[in-house]
Write an enzyme that holds these catalytic residues in place. Structure first.
Site, PDB file in Angstrom:
ATOM      1  N   PRO A  52     -82.810  17.999   0.995  1.00  0.00           N
ATOM      2  CA  PRO A  52     -82.219  17.550   2.049  1.00  0.00           C
ATOM      3  C   PRO A  52     -80.850  17.409   1.932  1.00  0.00           C
ATOM      4  O   PRO A  52     -80.030  17.146   2.747  1.00  0.00           O
ATOM      5  CB  PRO A  52     -82.878  16.048   2.172  1.00  0.00           C
TER       6      PRO A  52
ATOM      7  N   HIS B 292     -68.938  14.145  13.617  1.00  0.00           N
ATOM      8  CA  HIS B 292     -68.079  14.135  12.397  1.00  0.00           C
ATOM      9  C   HIS B 292     -67.411  15.361  12.077  1.00  0.00           C
ATOM     10  O   HIS B 292     -68.096  16.503  12.148  1.00  0.00           O
ATOM     11  CB  HIS B 292     -69.131  13.852  11.217  1.00  0.00           C
TER      12      HIS B 292
ATOM     13  N   TYR C 174     -72.111  24.037   5.796  1.00  0.00           N
ATOM     14  CA  TYR C 174     -72.660  22.818   6.285  1.00  0.00           C
ATOM     15  C   TYR C 174     -72.951  22.457   7.767  1.00  0.00           C
ATOM     16  O   TYR C 174     -73.726  21.988   8.300  1.00  0.00           O
ATOM     17  CB  TYR C 174     -71.699  21.745   5.775  1.00  0.00           C
TER      18      TYR C 174
ATOM     19  N   LYS D 100     -80.338  20.493   6.455  1.00  0.00           N
ATOM     20  CA  LYS D 100     -80.624  21.831   7.225  1.00  0.00           C
ATOM     21  C   LYS D 100     -82.021  21.536   7.671  1.00  0.00           C
ATOM     22  O   LYS D 100     -82.343  22.406   8.632  1.00  0.00           O
ATOM     23  CB  LYS D 100     -80.490  22.881   6.041  1.00  0.00           C
TER      24      LYS D 100
ATOM     25  N   TYR E 222     -71.144  12.189  -0.319  1.00  0.00           N
ATOM     26  CA  TYR E 222     -72.118  13.090  -1.359  1.00  0.00           C
ATOM     27  C   TYR E 222     -71.443  12.912  -2.837  1.00  0.00           C
ATOM     28  O   TYR E 222     -70.444  13.380  -3.234  1.00  0.00           O
ATOM     29  CB  TYR E 222     -72.166  14.828  -1.140  1.00  0.00           C
TER      30      TYR E 222
HETATM   31  P1  RFL Z   1     -92.582  18.140  11.017  1.00  0.00           P
HETATM   32  O1  RFL Z   1     -91.413  17.175  11.415  1.00  0.00           O
HETATM   33  O2  RFL Z   1     -93.234  17.946   9.659  1.00  0.00           O
HETATM   34  O3  RFL Z   1     -93.637  18.162  12.237  1.00  0.00           O
HETATM   35  C1  RFL Z   1     -94.869  18.700  12.056  1.00  0.00           C
HETATM   36  C2  RFL Z   1     -96.035  18.026  12.979  1.00  0.00           C
HETATM   37  O4  RFL Z   1     -97.436  18.657  12.853  1.00  0.00           O
HETATM   38  C3  RFL Z   1     -98.320  17.618  12.689  1.00  0.00           C
HETATM   39  N1  RFL Z   1     -99.241  18.372  12.111  1.00  0.00           N
HETATM   40  C4  RFL Z   1    -100.366  18.725  12.838  1.00  0.00           C
HETATM   41  N2  RFL Z   1    -100.976  18.890  13.928  1.00  0.00           N
HETATM   42  C5  RFL Z   1    -101.982  19.314  14.280  1.00  0.00           C
HETATM   43  N3  RFL Z   1    -102.944  20.025  13.514  1.00  0.00           N
HETATM   44  C6  RFL Z   1    -102.595  19.700  12.120  1.00  0.00           C
HETATM   45  N4  RFL Z   1    -103.407  20.151  11.272  1.00  0.00           N
HETATM   46  C7  RFL Z   1    -101.271  19.132  11.742  1.00  0.00           C
HETATM   47  N5  RFL Z   1    -100.802  18.902  10.614  1.00  0.00           N
HETATM   48  C8  RFL Z   1     -99.612  18.517  10.793  1.00  0.00           C
HETATM   49  C9  RFL Z   1     -97.439  16.708  11.933  1.00  0.00           C
HETATM   50  O5  RFL Z   1     -98.138  15.453  12.316  1.00  0.00           O
HETATM   51  C10 RFL Z   1     -96.235  16.713  12.593  1.00  0.00           C
HETATM   52  O6  RFL Z   1     -96.076  15.878  13.699  1.00  0.00           O
HETATM   53  O7  RFL Z   1     -92.009  19.766  11.063  1.00  0.00           O
HETATM   54  P2  RFL Z   1     -90.869  20.549  12.128  1.00  0.00           P
HETATM   55  O8  RFL Z   1     -91.148  20.237  13.190  1.00  0.00           O
HETATM   56  O9  RFL Z   1     -91.026  21.664  11.258  1.00  0.00           O
HETATM   57  O10 RFL Z   1     -89.644  19.578  11.538  1.00  0.00           O
HETATM   58  C11 RFL Z   1     -89.096  19.479  10.512  1.00  0.00           C
HETATM   59  C12 RFL Z   1     -88.246  18.347  10.156  1.00  0.00           C
HETATM   60  O11 RFL Z   1     -88.886  17.368  10.257  1.00  0.00           O
HETATM   61  C13 RFL Z   1     -87.723  18.224   8.518  1.00  0.00           C
HETATM   62  O12 RFL Z   1     -87.099  19.615   8.182  1.00  0.00           O
HETATM   63  C14 RFL Z   1     -86.617  17.477   8.451  1.00  0.00           C
HETATM   64  O13 RFL Z   1     -86.882  16.026   8.699  1.00  0.00           O
HETATM   65  C15 RFL Z   1     -86.100  17.485   7.003  1.00  0.00           C
HETATM   66  N6  RFL Z   1     -84.702  16.487   7.037  1.00  0.00           N
HETATM   67  C16 RFL Z   1     -83.577  16.779   7.189  1.00  0.00           C
HETATM   68  N7  RFL Z   1     -83.281  17.812   8.055  1.00  0.00           N
HETATM   69  C17 RFL Z   1     -82.142  17.880   8.556  1.00  0.00           C
HETATM   70  O14 RFL Z   1     -81.910  18.777   9.513  1.00  0.00           O
HETATM   71  N8  RFL Z   1     -80.963  17.087   8.520  1.00  0.00           N
HETATM   72  C18 RFL Z   1     -81.246  15.882   7.597  1.00  0.00           C
HETATM   73  O15 RFL Z   1     -80.379  15.046   7.428  1.00  0.00           O
HETATM   74  C19 RFL Z   1     -82.468  15.781   7.045  1.00  0.00           C
HETATM   75  N9  RFL Z   1     -82.816  14.677   6.147  1.00  0.00           N
HETATM   76  C20 RFL Z   1     -84.909  15.220   5.783  1.00  0.00           C
HETATM   77  C21 RFL Z   1     -84.059  14.516   5.670  1.00  0.00           C
HETATM   78  C22 RFL Z   1     -86.333  15.299   5.440  1.00  0.00           C
HETATM   79  C23 RFL Z   1     -86.466  14.272   4.651  1.00  0.00           C
HETATM   80  N10 RFL Z   1     -88.132  13.761   4.106  1.00  0.00           N
HETATM   81  C24 RFL Z   1     -88.480  12.633   4.145  1.00  0.00           C
HETATM   82  C25 RFL Z   1     -88.887  14.797   4.091  1.00  0.00           C
HETATM   83  C26 RFL Z   1     -84.153  13.341   4.972  1.00  0.00           C
HETATM   84  C27 RFL Z   1     -85.489  13.053   4.410  1.00  0.00           C
HETATM   85  C28 RFL Z   1     -85.735  12.113   3.573  1.00  0.00           C
HETATM   86  C1  PHB Z   2     -79.581  11.266   6.291  1.00  0.00           C
HETATM   87  O1  PHB Z   2     -78.472  10.520   7.088  1.00  0.00           O
HETATM   88  O2  PHB Z   2     -80.678  10.643   6.377  1.00  0.00           O
HETATM   89  C2  PHB Z   2     -78.934  12.455   5.762  1.00  0.00           C
HETATM   90  C3  PHB Z   2     -77.826  12.939   5.867  1.00  0.00           C
HETATM   91  C4  PHB Z   2     -77.422  13.837   5.327  1.00  0.00           C
HETATM   92  C5  PHB Z   2     -78.163  14.438   4.368  1.00  0.00           C
HETATM   93  C6  PHB Z   2     -79.607  13.968   4.280  1.00  0.00           C
HETATM   94  C7  PHB Z   2     -79.906  13.122   5.157  1.00  0.00           C
HETATM   95  O3  PHB Z   2     -77.984  15.548   3.632  1.00  0.00           O
END
Ligand code: RFL
Ligand code: PHB
Length: 393
Positions: free
Chosen positions: A293, A72, A385, A297, A201
């Site tokens: 979110p 995009h 962004y 980032k 957005y």
């Molecule tokens: P994670 O993904 O939470 O992984 C951590 C791992 O550690 C394990 N763990 C353990 N293992 C051993 N011993 C323990 N005591 C432990 N405790 C936990 C867990 O089981 C897990 O497997 O962290 P990490 O690797 O730092 O990654 C971070 C990302 O996952 C997170 O920042 C993103 O998902 C956030 N996020 C988004 N990020 C983006 O860059 N772009 C996006 O569009 C975006 N959209 C989002 C998001 C997060 C969302 N939610 C649900 C939080 C949208 C949503 C809705």
């Molecule tokens: C997503 O597609 O899950 C998504 C996209 C953009 C955001 C957050 C989540 O800012």
């Protein structure tokens, strides 16, 4: 067992770091509390910055990303139903983002584990970190009822917000900074074509909405909701109706409705803990910081942290230099705080706050109108962004 780097957590931070270290010939073992299906099954991020795409390319993990990722060059903002386009590529000298779900990223990282000989421990219970302030740290856990021990040079705490690593730093050293937002996001996935080619957005009187996607046939939509909202009170029809109101009539006419196969509420939070290194422990990703979110980032910050940490460890093992590992926390936090600022700001201009009066609402509307009319404001939004560059070490 002995290794050079013990990595706690097999999310994006832990797995990208494991692959980076492998590529540099540094031994590592990843210790994860859950199993692969659980980690891969979590529906989370959707948007990759250029920095993340570049890392997948450098690691030779970009085959499917090139075929299936949606590049995009722009994004859309909407104010009370009126859409305007931000041409991010034109404003940033060609930078783009790529829509490719975190689930796909994890699949690519996990599929390459066996061929590249990465060492993984799944289903590790009661993980504990020991002697992080000495020069012989070790990690213990239990698996199938038996206690296990891994001796190492360093521990990388990549275990997310609820992990054990951050809490292993003494309370008088650890500083935390936090904003909890008075709302959450209710998100759905549905196998219907997206309403628009790029993301929207939307700031609406009734609250924020986001139109995103995973592919040409799979849509990801979110609406801002109260924190005490119950999923059961949001049958699909109610969700689609509310989404359409917030996106406005022009976009609503393009929304294709269908049954959702995933529906969940996520709270929004900004959080940073400092420092990101203590003794032999490094924190990376959500273990050290959370962003709302809105700026997309979270996963990208996990990638930039471990890119910096990988460079620091390569300098340590390759050249005996401690400059990189000593500078890791300051270097990573400089980028983290800029992403925190952007995510907070983008959240604050797009969401409806419960205590918002007419004055605050008018300021939001003025700010969005300013962005619509000002190339300078659009450029500021666009360069944040698509992702700020990784500054030199
Ligand atoms: P994670 O993904 O939470 O992984 C951590 C791992 O550690 C394990 N763990 C353990 N293992 C051993 N011993 C323990 N005591 C432990 N405790 C936990 C867990 O089981 C897990 O497997 O962290 P990490 O690797 O730092 O990654 C971070 C990302 O996952 C997170 O920042 C993103 O998902 C956030 N996020 C988004 N990020 C983006 O860059 N772009 C996006 O569009 C975006 N959209 C989002 C998001 C997060 C969302 N939610 C649900 C939080 C949208 C949503 C809705
Ligand atoms: C997503 O597609 O899950 C998504 C996209 C953009 C955001 C957050 C989540 O800012």
């Amino acid at each position: 067992m002995r290794t050079q780097v013990a990595i706690i957590g097999a999310g994006p931070a832990g797995m990208f770091l494991a692959h980076l270290l492998r590529a540099d010939g540094i031994d590592a073992v990843v210790i994860e509390r859950r199993d692969r299906d659980y980690v891969e099954g979590r529906v989370r991020a959707g948007v990759l910055e250029q920095v993340s795409v570049d890392l997948m390319t450098r690691l030779g993990l970009d085959d499917r990303l090139r075929r299936e990722g949606l590049v995009h060059g722009g994004t859309n903002l909407a104010l009370d139903g009126e859409l305007f386009h931000i041409d991010m590529a034109a404003l940033t000298g060609g930078s783009t983002v790529t829509v490719y779900g975190q689930q796909e990223v994890m699949k690519d990282l996990f599929d390459a584990v066996a061929p590249r000989g990465l060492e993984m421990v799944w289903d590790a219970d009661d993980v504990r970190l020991h002697d992080l302030d000495g020069d012989a740290p070790f990690v213990t856990w239990t698996k199938d009822g038996a206690e296990q021990r891994l001796d190492c040079d360093f521990v990388a705490g990549c275990d997310g917000y609820h992990g054990v690593s951050r809490g292993s730093i003494p309370a008088d050293v650890l500083k935390t900074f936090e904003r909890v937002y008075p709302f959450g996001w209710l998100g759905i996935l549905a196998d219907v074509p997206p309403a628009e080619h790029e993301l929207i957005y939307a700031n609406h009187e009734r609250g924020f909405a986001l139109a995103s996607m995973r592919s040409a046939t799979r849509s990801r939509y979110y609406i801002q909701c109260a924190l005490d909202e119950k999923i059961e009170d949001w049958p699909d029809e109610r969700f689609w109706d509310e989404l359409c109101v917030r996106l406005g009539p022009v976009t609503a006419a393009k929304v294709v409705r269908g049954p959702s196969f995933e529906k969940a509420i996520a709270p929004l939070r900004s959080f940073v803990s400092e420092p990101m290194r203590w003794g032999r422990l490094f924190l990376a990703g959500d273990a050290a910081h959370i962003v709302p979110p809105t700026g997309a980032k979270g996963m990208n910050l996990a990638v930039s942290d471990v890119t910096m940490l990988g460079e620091a460890l390569r300098d340590f093992y390759g050249h005996g230099s401690e400059t990189g590992i000593d500078g890791y926390s300051v270097r990573a936090l400089a980028r983290v705080w800029k992403a925190e600022r952007f995510s907070w700001w983008f959240t604050s201009i797009t969401h409806r706050f419960p205590d918002m009066d007419g004055f605050s609402r008018r300021l939001q509307m003025a700010e969005l109108d300013y962005i619509r009319g000002s190339p300078a404001a659009q450029k500021t939004l666009a360069e944040n962004y698509v992702g700020l560059p990784l500054e030199a070490a």
